[in-house]
Design a protein around this motif. Structure first.
Motif, PDB file in Angstrom:
ATOM      1  N   VAL A 121      -2.214   5.442  11.296  1.00  0.00           N
ATOM      2  CA  VAL A 121      -2.959   4.841  10.191  1.00  0.00           C
ATOM      3  C   VAL A 121      -2.878   5.770   8.991  1.00  0.00           C
ATOM      4  CG1 VAL A 121      -5.213   4.034   9.398  1.00  0.00           C
ATOM      5  CG2 VAL A 121      -4.518   3.660  11.783  1.00  0.00           C
ATOM      6  N   VAL A 122      -2.510   5.223   7.850  1.00  0.00           N
ATOM      7  CA  VAL A 122      -2.451   5.996   6.620  1.00  0.00           C
ATOM      8  C   VAL A 122      -3.877   6.249   6.127  1.00  0.00           C
ATOM      9  CG1 VAL A 122      -1.612   6.058   4.245  1.00  0.00           C
ATOM     10  CG2 VAL A 122      -0.230   4.979   6.030  1.00  0.00           C
ATOM     11  N   VAL A 141       7.655  -0.026   9.933  1.00  0.00           N
ATOM     12  CA  VAL A 141       7.032  -1.253   9.447  1.00  0.00           C
ATOM     13  C   VAL A 141       5.594  -0.914   9.077  1.00  0.00           C
ATOM     14  CG1 VAL A 141       6.193  -3.541  10.088  1.00  0.00           C
ATOM     15  CG2 VAL A 141       8.470  -2.816  10.790  1.00  0.00           C
ATOM     16  N   THR A 142       5.169  -1.348   7.879  1.00  0.00           N
ATOM     17  CA  THR A 142       3.779  -1.162   7.477  1.00  0.00           C
ATOM     18  C   THR A 142       3.093  -2.520   7.402  1.00  0.00           C
ATOM     19  OG1 THR A 142       4.179  -1.320   5.081  1.00  0.00           O
ATOM     20  CG2 THR A 142       4.426   0.852   6.113  1.00  0.00           C
ATOM     21  N   LYS A 143       1.802  -2.514   7.681  1.00  0.00           N
ATOM     22  CA  LYS A 143       1.034  -3.754   7.686  1.00  0.00           C
ATOM     23  C   LYS A 143      -0.303  -3.544   7.003  1.00  0.00           C
ATOM     24  CE  LYS A 143       2.964  -5.175  12.182  1.00  0.00           C
ATOM     25  NZ  LYS A 143       2.652  -5.541  13.596  1.00  0.00           N
ATOM     26  N   GLU A 144      -0.704  -4.521   6.219  1.00  0.00           N
ATOM     27  CA  GLU A 144      -2.070  -4.547   5.719  1.00  0.00           C
ATOM     28  C   GLU A 144      -2.956  -4.984   6.881  1.00  0.00           C
ATOM     29  OE1 GLU A 144      -2.227  -6.971   2.214  1.00  0.00           O
ATOM     30  OE2 GLU A 144      -0.308  -6.159   1.496  1.00  0.00           O
ATOM     31  N   PRO A 145      -4.096  -4.348   7.078  1.00  0.00           N
ATOM     32  CA  PRO A 145      -4.925  -4.648   8.259  1.00  0.00           C
ATOM     33  C   PRO A 145      -5.282  -6.116   8.423  1.00  0.00           C
ATOM     34  CG  PRO A 145      -5.678  -2.640   7.232  1.00  0.00           C
ATOM     35  CD  PRO A 145      -4.646  -3.221   6.308  1.00  0.00           C
ATOM     36  N   VAL A 146      -5.480  -6.831   7.317  1.00  0.00           N
ATOM     37  CA  VAL A 146      -5.834  -8.244   7.400  1.00  0.00           C
ATOM     38  C   VAL A 146      -4.793  -9.054   6.641  1.00  0.00           C
ATOM     39  CG1 VAL A 146      -7.561 -10.006   6.922  1.00  0.00           C
ATOM     40  CG2 VAL A 146      -8.292  -7.698   7.560  1.00  0.00           C
ATOM     41  N   GLY A 147      -4.117  -9.931   7.351  1.00  0.00           N
ATOM     42  CA  GLY A 147      -3.101 -10.773   6.737  1.00  0.00           C
ATOM     43  C   GLY A 147      -2.681 -11.860   7.707  1.00  0.00           C
ATOM     44  N   GLN A 148      -2.099 -12.919   7.179  1.00  0.00           N
ATOM     45  CA  GLN A 148      -1.673 -14.040   8.009  1.00  0.00           C
ATOM     46  C   GLN A 148      -0.266 -14.458   7.639  1.00  0.00           C
ATOM     47  OE1 GLN A 148      -4.740 -17.022   7.287  1.00  0.00           O
ATOM     48  NE2 GLN A 148      -5.801 -16.455   9.156  1.00  0.00           N
ATOM     49  N   ALA A 149       0.412 -15.099   8.614  1.00  0.00           N
ATOM     50  CA  ALA A 149       1.742 -15.684   8.389  1.00  0.00           C
ATOM     51  C   ALA A 149       2.737 -14.664   7.870  1.00  0.00           C
ATOM     52  CB  ALA A 149       1.643 -16.871   7.433  1.00  0.00           C
ATOM     53  N   GLY A 150       2.587 -13.403   8.302  1.00  0.00           N
ATOM     54  CA  GLY A 150       3.552 -12.390   7.923  1.00  0.00           C
ATOM     55  C   GLY A 150       3.279 -11.731   6.592  1.00  0.00           C
ATOM     56  N   THR A 151       2.228 -12.171   5.885  1.00  0.00           N
ATOM     57  CA  THR A 151       1.917 -11.543   4.607  1.00  0.00           C
ATOM     58  C   THR A 151       1.431 -10.117   4.838  1.00  0.00           C
ATOM     59  OG1 THR A 151      -0.362 -12.371   4.645  1.00  0.00           O
ATOM     60  CG2 THR A 151       1.313 -13.745   3.557  1.00  0.00           C
ATOM     61  N   PHE A 167       4.921   8.079  -2.021  1.00  0.00           N
ATOM     62  CA  PHE A 167       5.020   7.018  -1.016  1.00  0.00           C
ATOM     63  C   PHE A 167       3.688   6.852  -0.296  1.00  0.00           C
ATOM     64  CE2 PHE A 167       6.311   5.777   3.431  1.00  0.00           C
ATOM     65  CZ  PHE A 167       6.658   4.472   3.129  1.00  0.00           C
ATOM     66  N   HIS A 168       3.083   7.956   0.086  1.00  0.00           N
ATOM     67  CA  HIS A 168       1.794   7.936   0.776  1.00  0.00           C
ATOM     68  C   HIS A 168       0.716   7.316  -0.099  1.00  0.00           C
ATOM     69  CE1 HIS A 168      -2.095   9.848   1.950  1.00  0.00           C
ATOM     70  NE2 HIS A 168      -1.671   9.583   3.169  1.00  0.00           N
ATOM     71  N   SER A 169       0.625   7.753  -1.346  1.00  0.00           N
ATOM     72  CA  SER A 169      -0.416   7.237  -2.239  1.00  0.00           C
ATOM     73  C   SER A 169      -0.188   5.766  -2.556  1.00  0.00           C
ATOM     74  CB  SER A 169      -0.463   8.058  -3.530  1.00  0.00           C
ATOM     75  OG  SER A 169       0.755   7.958  -4.254  1.00  0.00           O
ATOM     76  N   ASP A 170       1.083   5.343  -2.636  1.00  0.00           N
ATOM     77  CA  ASP A 170       1.374   3.934  -2.903  1.00  0.00           C
ATOM     78  C   ASP A 170       0.936   3.052  -1.738  1.00  0.00           C
ATOM     79  OD1 ASP A 170       2.382   4.496  -5.383  1.00  0.00           O
ATOM     80  OD2 ASP A 170       4.495   4.306  -4.824  1.00  0.00           O
ATOM     81  N   LEU A 171       1.180   3.525  -0.511  1.00  0.00           N
ATOM     82  CA  LEU A 171       0.730   2.753   0.649  1.00  0.00           C
ATOM     83  C   LEU A 171      -0.783   2.622   0.644  1.00  0.00           C
ATOM     84  CD1 LEU A 171       2.946   4.015   3.647  1.00  0.00           C
ATOM     85  CD2 LEU A 171       3.278   2.010   2.188  1.00  0.00           C
ATOM     86  N   LEU A 177      -1.943   0.134   5.435  1.00  0.00           N
ATOM     87  CA  LEU A 177      -2.536   1.255   6.153  1.00  0.00           C
ATOM     88  C   LEU A 177      -1.996   1.450   7.565  1.00  0.00           C
ATOM     89  CD1 LEU A 177      -6.263   0.804   5.057  1.00  0.00           C
ATOM     90  CD2 LEU A 177      -4.407   2.034   3.905  1.00  0.00           C
ATOM     91  N   LEU A 178      -1.498   0.393   8.171  1.00  0.00           N
ATOM     92  CA  LEU A 178      -1.000   0.498   9.537  1.00  0.00           C
ATOM     93  C   LEU A 178       0.515   0.711   9.508  1.00  0.00           C
ATOM     94  CD1 LEU A 178      -1.459   0.334  12.598  1.00  0.00           C
ATOM     95  CD2 LEU A 178      -1.201  -2.150  12.434  1.00  0.00           C
ATOM     96  N   VAL A 179       0.968   1.752  10.170  1.00  0.00           N
ATOM     97  CA  VAL A 179       2.394   2.082  10.218  1.00  0.00           C
ATOM     98  C   VAL A 179       2.837   2.048  11.676  1.00  0.00           C
ATOM     99  CG1 VAL A 179       4.166   3.784   9.632  1.00  0.00           C
ATOM    100  CG2 VAL A 179       2.112   3.575   8.203  1.00  0.00           C
ATOM    101  N   GLU A 180       3.926   1.311  11.945  1.00  0.00           N
ATOM    102  CA  GLU A 180       4.388   1.167  13.324  1.00  0.00           C
ATOM    103  C   GLU A 180       5.877   1.463  13.466  1.00  0.00           C
ATOM    104  OE1 GLU A 180       1.330  -2.306  14.963  1.00  0.00           O
ATOM    105  OE2 GLU A 180       3.429  -2.801  14.576  1.00  0.00           O
TER     106      GLU A 180
END
Length: 340
Positions: A121-122, A141-151, A167-171, A177-180
């Motif tokens: 987690v960033v 792959v990074t993901k916003e914690p709440v999102g739907q349909a791949g957004t 890069f860190h501050s932009d994320l 926040l989620l990095v996998e």
């Protein structure tokens, strides 16, 4: 299982909500689409769509996606629809536990044993940990914690990043926040689309003792970070043995008898390790038993299935008669397993 019923109140609430939000232009557009595709008189289609929505719990897009214009009453009754699925979610997915599925960070914590990949987690002050993680993985792959349909899903390559602090501050600023770690899919999936991790949607119901698999769909991407339709993806339904029942399709009128990029014949697809997938779904369904009705997104890797996410609002994947030639859906399976 006893007939539990979905209750009149949720249905009336849904109808009232739909009546408030109805978009007449959208209804007419869909009716024109059905009229053109199936040679039906448009005014009759409009009336039928409104009747199906108001009386039969059929969403307007369900009517289009599942070719209701060419189905008779008995055939239509076999199709699961989004309004009914939503009522099942509201009844069988306890609100106190839904957050574990809505927030991807919480989901990864709760289901960490089934992810089979590294993640982090960033947060403020961990730019160096992010650099080390990304360089070690090569691609993340990074993901916003709440999102739907791949957004809110993005893909980055370590070799393209020059300023790690930026890069860190932009994320952080964008909420990614989620990095996998990137999932390595089974060669049989990569043969269809190697550039996207292609997920299998398994809709299941856990009755407290047994996990019932209600429907399986195989999604395919177009090389983007996600296989969702918003990224150009499509799906085909799978039978109980994990074999595609026909060509692929989406909700935008596109039919894919072969994959547009690889040329793979979609109807020839066989999901590998199907028995392992079913056993895997049974295990993950028991982690949060208070959320009984879930659409699980799974990827089969060379060593077995791994979990991508679980959707407490399971959504609906169904046969498209004009594509598959199959004029029945999965609703009887839902009824048998859940009792409504």
């Amino acid at each position: 299982m006893p007939q539990n019923g979905l209750g009149l109140a949720p249905r009336l609430h849904y109808l009232a909500d739909r009546a408030r939000r109805i978009n007449v232009g959208s209804v007419l557009e869909r009716a024109r689409e059905a009229s053109a595709d199936h040679g039906k008189w448009m005014p009759a289609v409009v009336v039928d769509m409104l009747w199906q929505a108001g009386v039969r719990n059929v969403g307007f897009q369900d009517y289009i996606d599942y070719d209701f214009a060419i189905l008779n009453r008995d055939e239509r009754a076999t199709y699961m629809t989004h309004p009914v699925s939503n009522q099942l979610s509201q009844k069988y997915d306890h609100p106190d536990f839904r957050h574990l599925f809505q927030d991807k960070v919480e989901f990864d914590h709760a289901f960490s044993d089934f992810l089979k990949r590294e993640w982090m987690v960033v947060a403020e002050g961990n730019a160096e940990a992010l650099r080390e993680f990304t360089q070690r993985q090569g691609t993340i792959v990074t993901k916003e914690p709440v999102g739907q349909a791949g957004t809110g899903v993005h893909r980055y390559h370590a070799e393209e990043i020059e300023d790690w602090s930026r890069f860190h501050s932009d994320l952080l600023s964008r909420g990614e926040l989620l990095v996998e770690e990137v999932i390595v899919q089974h060669p049989d999936l990569a043969a269809v689309c190697p550039g996207t991790v292609n997920t299998t949607r398994v809709t299941a119901f856990f009755d407290g003792e047994r996990t019932h698999i209600l429907a399986m769909a195989q999604k395919f991407g177009r090389g983007a970070v996600s296989d969702q339709m918003t990224f150009g993806g499509f799906y085909t339904m799978l039978d109980d043995d994990g074999h595609a029942v026909g060509a692929g399709y989406d909700s935008h009128g596109h039919v894919h008898r072969t994959h547009p990029d690889s040329g793979f014949v979609i109807g020839d697809f066989q999901l590998p390790m199907i028995d392992d997938v079913k056993a895997f779904v049974d295990r993950v369904a028991r982690v949060v038993p208070q959320v009984q009705y879930v659409g699980w997104d799974i990827v089969v890797t060379p060593t077995g299935p791994v979990l991508v996410e679980g959707n407490w609002g399971a959504g609906v994947y169904e046969n498209k008669p004009s594509v598959t030639g199959i004029r029945t859906g999965h609703k009887p399976r839902y009824r048998e397993a859940i009792g409504f």
